[in-house]
Design a protein around this motif. Structure first.
Motif, mmCIF file in Angstrom:
data_model
loop_
_atom_site.group_PDB
_atom_site.id
_atom_site.type_symbol
_atom_site.label_atom_id
_atom_site.label_comp_id
_atom_site.label_asym_id
_atom_site.label_seq_id
_atom_site.Cartn_x
_atom_site.Cartn_y
_atom_site.Cartn_z
ATOM 1 N N GLU A 141 -8.335 5.422 -2.436
ATOM 2 C CA GLU A 141 -7.782 4.186 -2.988
ATOM 3 C C GLU A 141 -6.350 3.978 -2.495
ATOM 4 N N ASN A 183 -6.554 3.010 1.176
ATOM 5 C CA ASN A 183 -6.978 1.627 1.365
ATOM 6 C C ASN A 183 -5.880 0.646 0.980
ATOM 7 N N GLU A 184 -5.166 0.968 -0.099
ATOM 8 C CA GLU A 184 -4.064 0.106 -0.523
ATOM 9 C C GLU A 184 -2.957 0.090 0.525
ATOM 10 N N GLU A 186 -3.395 0.657 3.670
ATOM 11 C CA GLU A 186 -3.918 -0.054 4.836
ATOM 12 C C GLU A 186 -3.855 -1.562 4.618
ATOM 13 N N ARG A 187 -4.173 -2.004 3.403
ATOM 14 C CA ARG A 187 -4.060 -3.436 3.106
ATOM 15 C C ARG A 187 -2.615 -3.899 3.235
ATOM 16 N N ALA A 247 -18.112 5.003 0.274
ATOM 17 C CA ALA A 247 -16.822 5.456 0.811
ATOM 18 C C ALA A 247 -16.982 6.844 1.406
ATOM 19 N N ARG A 297 -11.324 10.351 6.213
ATOM 20 C CA ARG A 297 -11.105 9.276 7.181
ATOM 21 C C ARG A 297 -9.959 9.686 8.098
#
Length: 513
Positions: free
Chosen positions: A247, A250-251, A253-254, A500, A504
């Motif tokens: 999470e 991803n945050e 990356e956003r 998910a 990664r």
């Protein structure tokens, strides 16, 4: 290079949150390599359990547990060590002791049968405060479930409990981790895991609260475990990077994409403003030059018109003079005619107002044809060197820090491995037979970004993935429509994967020098 990565890891540890919350998928993935260690006795043909504890795989055939778990088997040669995996339904396999260290309550045993297990990753470096998980086979749970002795020899999923790290301290002459994840008899030898499912300790014993005080539990530290493994030639999987939740990744990356979009918008606005200013300068320059050229043409046309008028007058006088003036009349007449024609040409071809726009367009075109800034082009074909980007990666294991491969525009890697193209992305799915993990490699040649998503699957899910993979043969490089065909074929495997990945890895690639 190693020093640079060590420094990057240290900086990453400073900017990341204190610790990631335990991800159930990562704990489940680690539990695949957790086993029940059973001390077995025999009475004629009957096999019965004497005691049991927990262990975890540090290699396909090697298992770590507590020394006190296998003590009875070492003292009585009529007893044997049995290994019961957490999944798969196999009957207990046997193991032999490889090394025992009573001083820090560690033991290493080796499976003697056909059973193979996925090794757990061990977290190196300082342990950080946060949520931890204990995985094992507590006896009180077995009793509560009404399991009899025969059930112990069947595969059962281990029990997972959560708590918090309470600190590190020496105890009983060896280094331990103090935590609050509940354990009981039978948990001994099981792993204590961080939020990414990596081993930070080997559960050993707990406090005796007497029913009134809060209970704490102790795990043998990796500062004891890692030297013990090295001394016994075990090449364990070791991770020395901070644990990050997906999470958080991803945050981040956003936020990175939004930042890039903002920068792109700002650059576009700046370029548009620069273009407007450049056009204004070009218009001023063009208007001035056109006005100058127009005035010069008109002035020269006027001068030529006067010259034509004068030459015509001379020709007229020569004609009136009669004999002897014919030659002079012809010369003057010719001059008058040429001057008149050129004057008219200059007058009618003088620059008009529309010439301003043509000159502006020409000037703007000359500027736009200038070469792009360095790095504006895509990665393109050829040999690439890719470096792991720690800020964009979630590292659970011990990945390669650098990769090299050749890329062709048709998706052929290293001249032999075809990548599939689907949904605007290049990808290749790998489903190995010797490992319980599916890897999905993705490459974006426009940005030079190579990414590997790893899914750590249980035996049932892994068997389904292998079955789906077995239904197709990837087309070879240069085959007609290879990329789109493989893109469609791989969907049968990717549809079975969790939403998910567990790990990664993001690499930044550039042309090899």
């Amino acid at each position: 290079m190693t020093r640079l990565f060590t420094l990057a890891a240290a900086l990453l540890a400073l900017i990341l949150p204190a610790a990631a919350q335990a991800d159930p998928a990562d704990i489940d993935a680690a539990a695949r390599g957790v086993v029940r260690v059973v001390i077995m006795g025999t009475d004629g043909d009957e096999v019965f359990p004497v005691s049991h504890g927990t262990g975890f795989a540090v290699g396909p055939r090697r298992i770590v547990t507590n020394a006190h778990v296998v003590r009875e088997a070492l003292q009585d040669d009529t007893l044997r060590i049995g290994i019961v995996p957490s999944e798969g339904g196999e009957a207990a396999d046997y193991a032999r002791p490889v090394a025992v260290s009573p001083g820090n309550d560690l033991a290493l045993v080796e499976i003697t049968g056909e059973l193979r297990l996925p090794p757990l990753t061990i977290a190196a470096g300082a342990v950080r405060d946060g949520e931890v998980s204990a995985v094992g086979y507590p006896m009180n749970v077995d009793r509560a479930q009404g399991l009899d002795m025969g059930d112990i020899f069947r595969s059962q999923p281990p029990v997972k409990s959560r708590g918090f790290l309470s600190g590190q301290r020496p105890s009983r002459l060896f280094d331990t981790i103090l935590h609050t994840a509940p354990i009981a008899r039978g948990n001994s030898g099981g792993p204590l895991l961080d939020g990414c499912g990596r081993v930070i300790g080997v559960n050993s014993f707990g406090t005796d609260s007497g029913g009134s005080d809060g209970e704490f539990y102790f795990a043998v530290s990796t500062r004891e475990l890692l030297p013990f493994l090295r001394a016994n030639d075990v090449e364990a999987r070791i991770a020395d990077l901070p644990c990050r939740s997906l999470e958080d990744l991803n945050e981040a990356e956003r936020a990175r994409i939004e930042r890039q979009q903002d920068e792109a918008r700002q650059q576009l606005a700046a370029r548009a403003q620069e273009t407007r200013e450049r056009r204004a300068r070009a218009e001023d320059s063009a208007r001035e030059s056109v006005q100058t050229d127009r005035e010069n043409a008109m002035a020269l046309a006027f001068v030529l018109a006067l010259a034509a008028f004068g030459a015509a007058a001379v020709a007229w006088q020569a004609r009136q003079a009669g004999e002897g003036g014919e030659r002079r009349m012809m010369i003057a007449g010719t001059i008058a005619a040429v001057a008149a024609i050129v004057a008219l040409a200059l007058w009618f071809t003088r620059p008009g107002l529309d010439e301003v726009e043509r000159r502006v367009a020409a000037a703007m075109g000359e500027v736009d044809e200038s070469p792009d800034a360095p790095g504006a082009e895509a990665t393109g074909d050829g040999m690439l060197t890719c470096t792991l980007d720690l800020t964009r990666s979630r590292v659970v294991g011990a990945p390669d820090r650098e990769l090299e491969f050749s890329w062709r525009e048709d998706g052929c890697v290293n001249g032999r491995t075809q990548y599939g193209f689907s949904g605007g992305s290049w990808s290749r799915v790998f489903v190995p037979n010797q490992e319980q993990a599916v890897s999905v490699n993705l490459f974006d040649p426009a940005t030079g970004t190579f990414r590997t998503d790893r899914y750590l699957l249980g035996r049932t899910d892994m068997a389904a993935a292998r079955q789906a993979r077995g239904k197709y043969s990837p087309p070879k490089c240069n085959a007609e429509g290879a990329a789109s065909t493989l893109g469609d074929l791989q969907s049968g495997v990717t549809a079975l994967l969790p939403s998910a990945p567990n790990e990664r890895l993001v690499y930044s690639c550039e042309a090899k020098q």
